[in-house]
Design a protein around this motif. Structure first.
Motif, PDB file in Angstrom:
ATOM      1  N   ARG A  38     -21.666 -80.708  25.789  1.00 41.83           N
ATOM      2  CA  ARG A  38     -21.886 -81.890  26.620  1.00 41.83           C
ATOM      3  C   ARG A  38     -20.563 -82.460  27.142  1.00 41.83           C
ATOM      4  O   ARG A  38     -20.474 -82.862  28.301  1.00 41.83           O
ATOM      5  CB  ARG A  38     -22.633 -82.964  25.821  1.00 41.83           C
ATOM      6  N   PRO A 141     -28.958 -96.984  23.035  1.00 41.40           N
ATOM      7  CA  PRO A 141     -27.835 -97.053  23.987  1.00 41.40           C
ATOM      8  C   PRO A 141     -27.942 -98.273  24.901  1.00 41.40           C
ATOM      9  O   PRO A 141     -27.983 -98.153  26.117  1.00 41.40           O
ATOM     10  CB  PRO A 141     -27.943 -95.737  24.758  1.00 41.40           C
ATOM     11  N   LYS A 144     -24.530 -99.191  27.065  1.00 40.13           N
ATOM     12  CA  LYS A 144     -24.430 -98.320  28.248  1.00 40.13           C
ATOM     13  C   LYS A 144     -25.491 -98.676  29.285  1.00 40.13           C
ATOM     14  O   LYS A 144     -25.223 -98.672  30.485  1.00 40.13           O
ATOM     15  CB  LYS A 144     -24.564 -96.847  27.835  1.00 40.13           C
ATOM     16  N   SER A 312     -24.966 -91.887  15.824  1.00 43.22           N
ATOM     17  CA  SER A 312     -25.346 -91.358  17.138  1.00 43.22           C
ATOM     18  C   SER A 312     -24.622 -92.107  18.263  1.00 43.22           C
ATOM     19  O   SER A 312     -24.118 -91.504  19.210  1.00 43.22           O
ATOM     20  CB  SER A 312     -26.868 -91.477  17.311  1.00 43.22           C
ATOM     21  N   GLY A 316     -21.771 -90.687  20.668  1.00 45.47           N
ATOM     22  CA  GLY A 316     -21.987 -90.811  22.116  1.00 45.47           C
ATOM     23  C   GLY A 316     -20.758 -91.401  22.794  1.00 45.47           C
ATOM     24  O   GLY A 316     -20.317 -90.932  23.849  1.00 45.47           O
ATOM     25  N   VAL A 319     -17.951 -88.842  22.996  1.00 44.61           N
ATOM     26  CA  VAL A 319     -18.155 -87.925  24.121  1.00 44.61           C
ATOM     27  C   VAL A 319     -17.721 -88.590  25.437  1.00 44.61           C
ATOM     28  O   VAL A 319     -17.002 -87.996  26.244  1.00 44.61           O
ATOM     29  CB  VAL A 319     -19.623 -87.457  24.203  1.00 44.61           C
ATOM     30  N   ASP A 320     -18.139 -89.838  25.631  1.00 43.31           N
ATOM     31  CA  ASP A 320     -17.732 -90.585  26.830  1.00 43.31           C
ATOM     32  C   ASP A 320     -16.215 -90.656  26.950  1.00 43.31           C
ATOM     33  O   ASP A 320     -15.652 -90.430  28.021  1.00 43.31           O
ATOM     34  CB  ASP A 320     -18.251 -92.029  26.738  1.00 43.31           C
ATOM     35  N   ARG A 323     -14.464 -87.371  27.739  1.00 39.23           N
ATOM     36  CA  ARG A 323     -14.590 -86.987  29.139  1.00 39.23           C
ATOM     37  C   ARG A 323     -13.567 -87.662  30.037  1.00 39.23           C
ATOM     38  O   ARG A 323     -13.154 -87.098  31.047  1.00 39.23           O
ATOM     39  CB  ARG A 323     -15.978 -87.378  29.662  1.00 39.23           C
TER      40      ARG A 323
ATOM     41  N   LYS B 144     -29.566 -91.427  32.319  1.00 37.93           N
ATOM     42  CA  LYS B 144     -28.275 -91.783  31.717  1.00 37.93           C
ATOM     43  C   LYS B 144     -28.371 -91.851  30.199  1.00 37.93           C
ATOM     44  O   LYS B 144     -27.462 -91.419  29.483  1.00 37.93           O
ATOM     45  CB  LYS B 144     -27.789 -93.117  32.285  1.00 37.93           C
ATOM     46  N   SER B 145     -29.486 -92.388  29.697  1.00 34.93           N
ATOM     47  CA  SER B 145     -29.628 -92.530  28.240  1.00 34.93           C
ATOM     48  C   SER B 145     -29.639 -91.173  27.550  1.00 34.93           C
ATOM     49  O   SER B 145     -28.982 -90.985  26.532  1.00 34.93           O
ATOM     50  CB  SER B 145     -30.899 -93.318  27.902  1.00 34.93           C
ATOM     51  N   ILE B 146     -30.392 -90.212  28.101  1.00 38.06           N
ATOM     52  CA  ILE B 146     -30.432 -88.882  27.478  1.00 38.06           C
ATOM     53  C   ILE B 146     -29.113 -88.148  27.696  1.00 38.06           C
ATOM     54  O   ILE B 146     -28.546 -87.583  26.775  1.00 38.06           O
ATOM     55  CB  ILE B 146     -31.599 -88.044  28.053  1.00 38.06           C
ATOM     56  N   ARG B 147     -28.622 -88.188  28.934  1.00 36.37           N
ATOM     57  CA  ARG B 147     -27.448 -87.404  29.323  1.00 36.37           C
ATOM     58  C   ARG B 147     -26.174 -87.891  28.641  1.00 36.37           C
ATOM     59  O   ARG B 147     -25.302 -87.102  28.300  1.00 36.37           O
ATOM     60  CB  ARG B 147     -27.300 -87.531  30.851  1.00 36.37           C
ATOM     61  N   GLU B 148     -26.071 -89.213  28.423  1.00 36.38           N
ATOM     62  CA  GLU B 148     -24.844 -89.780  27.876  1.00 36.38           C
ATOM     63  C   GLU B 148     -25.073 -90.537  26.568  1.00 36.38           C
ATOM     64  O   GLU B 148     -24.422 -90.285  25.566  1.00 36.38           O
ATOM     65  CB  GLU B 148     -24.195 -90.714  28.914  1.00 36.38           C
ATOM     66  N   GLY B 149     -26.026 -91.480  26.579  1.00 40.44           N
ATOM     67  CA  GLY B 149     -26.216 -92.337  25.405  1.00 40.44           C
ATOM     68  C   GLY B 149     -26.576 -91.540  24.157  1.00 40.44           C
ATOM     69  O   GLY B 149     -26.158 -91.872  23.054  1.00 40.44           O
ATOM     70  N   LEU B 150     -27.400 -90.492  24.332  1.00 39.35           N
ATOM     71  CA  LEU B 150     -27.843 -89.696  23.175  1.00 39.35           C
ATOM     72  C   LEU B 150     -27.093 -88.364  23.086  1.00 39.35           C
ATOM     73  O   LEU B 150     -27.576 -87.411  22.459  1.00 39.35           O
ATOM     74  CB  LEU B 150     -29.354 -89.445  23.265  1.00 39.35           C
ATOM     75  N   ALA B 151     -25.896 -88.303  23.685  1.00 39.99           N
ATOM     76  CA  ALA B 151     -25.156 -87.031  23.755  1.00 39.99           C
ATOM     77  C   ALA B 151     -24.864 -86.432  22.375  1.00 39.99           C
ATOM     78  O   ALA B 151     -24.629 -85.233  22.258  1.00 39.99           O
ATOM     79  CB  ALA B 151     -23.846 -87.234  24.523  1.00 39.99           C
ATOM     80  N   LEU B 216     -32.292 -82.010  30.900  1.00 41.57           N
ATOM     81  CA  LEU B 216     -31.276 -82.903  30.333  1.00 41.57           C
ATOM     82  C   LEU B 216     -31.286 -82.861  28.811  1.00 41.57           C
ATOM     83  O   LEU B 216     -30.249 -82.926  28.165  1.00 41.57           O
ATOM     84  CB  LEU B 216     -31.551 -84.345  30.773  1.00 41.57           C
ATOM     85  N   ALA B 217     -32.474 -82.775  28.237  1.00 42.63           N
ATOM     86  CA  ALA B 217     -32.593 -82.823  26.778  1.00 42.63           C
ATOM     87  C   ALA B 217     -32.140 -81.522  26.134  1.00 42.63           C
ATOM     88  O   ALA B 217     -31.459 -81.537  25.105  1.00 42.63           O
ATOM     89  CB  ALA B 217     -34.046 -83.117  26.384  1.00 42.63           C
TER      90      ALA B 217
END
Lengths: 440, 440
Positions: A38, A141, A144, A312, A316, A319-320, A323, B144-151, B216-217
């Motif tokens: 990711r 989240p 965010k 979690s 997260g 990861v942010d 990046r 955004k939540s799946i892609r970033e928040g739950l990364a 995404l998931a």
């Protein structure tokens, strides 16, 4: 070929090895491949600083130091993850890390609520990031979502169940008719509540989280002193049951609202219609309802605490940050969602000037004319009665409970009216007053 | 001094001026100061391309062209916002915009579901962003939540109410005991459903959204053909009521799950326990429940359609893209949340191999021994009965309804068992079968 092998390495230093740190380390270990996929980076724990081991996490593959300051002074560390808690050593640690050019990820709500502005200023001067998703509502989240997902919106208000302990207690009181003290004792045994429960049950923990959410929503500096807090210690099963009879649930809510007179910030027990989704958030779960002018009401629900849910959010954030490590700081997402120069003081609405509806419970002598007197006082104060429960006196009792729901009214008007009601001969005890919100 | 005056300008070109575009333009106009304060840019609409005007939006301050391709060929435009819908002209438009080096924001779920992989490849080659938060669940920041928040999470499954029309119909059927056709007609009159409702009620729209969420998931390519869809046209008020009696609600869910045998993707009516928060998401509202290995279950709720809710997501994406316009593309958030080289085909689980629990309703002749025969067939197939409703025959009727809830079983085993049950003399009509999920 694993493309990550050619990716840049991002070195993470973990400070603290308590509950959240154990979740964080376990997630970074177990899901490393996924996290690298990711982030596009090789995210590695390069050092853990902890005074003692934690049996819930295997650190055998990692370098562990007993001096947490070793981590923030380690030249190899890119991101310092502060998970020691508290506001004294943690503040020193974070400021030292920033001075050393480290990016910060923290789960420390008290630190951000009390010293966030100072920390952000120091971080800005050094061009580093401070991320704190885990500080509010555990794994949800929500930071965010407000800071980025709802960036288009003028946020009108938000209301959150942001303390799992008080939500657990209120849920048990409703589901099982148990008394507050009784459930509190069980919550302490289950580890949901501390030996000194003040922090949770009086709303201090929720106030820390609310002030963070309000800053993100409205672009105001962090100022925890502006939050009015009222705990749940005085909520009785009687009130829980009458609320139910009226179609409401009592929840301990943190509310931030931008109204014509200013910004209101308060944590208090609140009756909300049972039809609202947030009224059905039970047990230790958290949820935040956010109303934007464009999006309308949105709700975010999940575990508000615990090793892995909170971990979690920590991961997260890692990861942010990984990046954007090399990004021009001017193009990163700002700490509070607004460019610093837009984070400005806005008029604060004192508690006695907020407008809300009320649930009132009084003990009336069982004789004619009492209701009429109460109704007259309310009416003379410009307060109207929206719903009422009046029961017959129980065998051998001389008083009857009288329960009212009112329209929205300024708090100081309600307090003045209650004072008049309490001076009536026919009202035999202090009036119980709980705020009511429709959350529409 | 307004710091934004010194900020760089980001020029937005809007293609289309239907419902979502009207919301987008109105938000960008009304909340410009706030959007600039969040993005750190001067976000300006530089051109709008639309074949006709829309009375719901005042475009008098903007440059409007009747040829939408003017917008993507306009050298001043940094971000093209594609809001024309469809998959033919929209695809041309987006690919031309990318070829011209424009970043893309789109609300077009069909375009992303069918041509996302091709569009992402073109965008990657040109180093531009493609953002599509508005394509799924309107104003809810679920992408955004799946892609970033739950990364941090290995996503185990997700289940969503991602079509407002079918949720409105099922809610009305339950609340008011109305028949499907009756509610559909009203939904069409209210503008919730199209004249040709197939797209919504047969689950095609939801399948487009589900395939995006699943990519995404799980980091899989977009492949809408892999989604099994079953509509709500055969759901009767009888089934809605029996579900209720058993403590369940029927919702039209999009489900994506990673199980041992592969990834399952299906949209179908589903019984879910009424205690789950998502079971209480009513009317046209949307919600997505996401289960991560670290965070546990989380839920995201809000308006799934409408001008301003969807516009909220479009503008949120514009802010995101504006912030990272000058970033090294390698450090931007990847289109599907995973670095492209990790987006790989994974084993797909065919529908007859998925495991789920079932609600079965059958018409049994009102004579002894029928239940025993049905129970024997199920038991011989390794299926156990978890709950049952058997009613007495109504006056003058020779059959009785028999309703069963089963344990989780492979779909093909259930289909085989049902075929045996339907061959019994004592069963007088086809067995109604609806999947059941606990969503724990």
């Amino acid at each position: 070929m694993n493309p990550v092998n050619s990716a840049r390495t991002v070195n993470v230093g973990i400070c603290g090895l308590g509950t959240v740190a154990s979740g964080t380390v376990n997630i970074l270990t177990r899901n490393k491949k996924l996290i690298d996929a990711r982030s596009g980076c090789n995210v590695s724990i390069v050092q853990i600083g902890a005074r003692r081991d934690n049996p819930k996490v295997d650190t055998s593959g990692y370098s562990v130091t007993r001096d947490i300051f070793d981590v923030v002074n380690n030249p190899a560390v890119d991101i310092v993850v502060e998970l020691i808690g508290g506001t004294t050593v943690a503040k020193d640690l974070v400021l030292t890390a920033i001075a050393n050019g480290k990016h910060i990820v923290t789960a420390n709500k008290a630190l951000i609520a009390h010293h966030g502005d100072e920390i952000f200023a120091a971080a800005k001067a050094k061009g580093v990031t401070v991320a704190f998703e885990a500080a509010v509502a555990g794994g949800i989240p929500i930071i965010k979502s407000i800071r980025e997902g709802l960036a288009a919106n003028n946020i009108e208000w938000l209301a959150g169940i942001i303390n799992g302990t008080t939500n657990f207690i209120l849920t048990e009181m409703r589901d099982k008719g148990r008394a507050f003290e009784d459930v509190l004792k069980e919550a302490q045994e289950l580890g949901y509540a501390e030996a000194d429960p003040t922090f949770d049950v009086e709303g201090i923990d929720a106030a820390h989280k609310l002030v963070i959410l309000a800053s993100l929503a409205f672009g105001i500096p962090l100022d925890v002193k502006k939050v009015f807090t009222e705990g749940i210690t005085k909520i009785s099963t009687e009130d829980v049951n009458y609320a139910e009879e009226l179609g409401y649930r009592i929840k301990h809510l943190g509310i931030a609202r931008r109204s014509a007179g200013g910004i209101e910030l308060h944590v208090n027990p609140t009756l909300i219609p049972e039809k609202r989704l947030i009224a059905n958030v039970d047990g230790v779960m958290n949820a935040v309802l956010v109303k934007g002018d464009a999006v309308g009401p949105t709700l975010y629900y999940g575990a508000g605490a615990g090793a892995e849910p909170t971990g979690s959010s920590v991961v997260g954030d890692i990861v942010d940050v990984a990046r954007t490590l090399l990004a021009d700081p001017a193009h990163r997402v700002p700490y509070l969602g607004f460019q610093d120069e837009f984070v400005t003081e806005q008029k604060h609405l004192p508690m006695d000037e907020i407008e809300t509806a009320y649930y009132l419970r009084m003990s009336a002598l069982d004789k004619p004319g009492v209701l009429s007197k109460v109704a007259t006082i309310l009416s003379d104060s410009g307060i109207s009665i929206e719903a009422m429960i009046q029961k017959e006196a129980k065998e051998g009792e001389s008083t009857v409970p009288l329960i009212l729901l009112t329209n929205r009214v300024q708090e100081k008007k309600m307090i003045a009216a209650i004072s008049k009601i309490e001076s009536l001969d026919s009202i035999s005890a202090p009036v119980v007053r709980i705020r009511v919100e429709s959350l529409k």
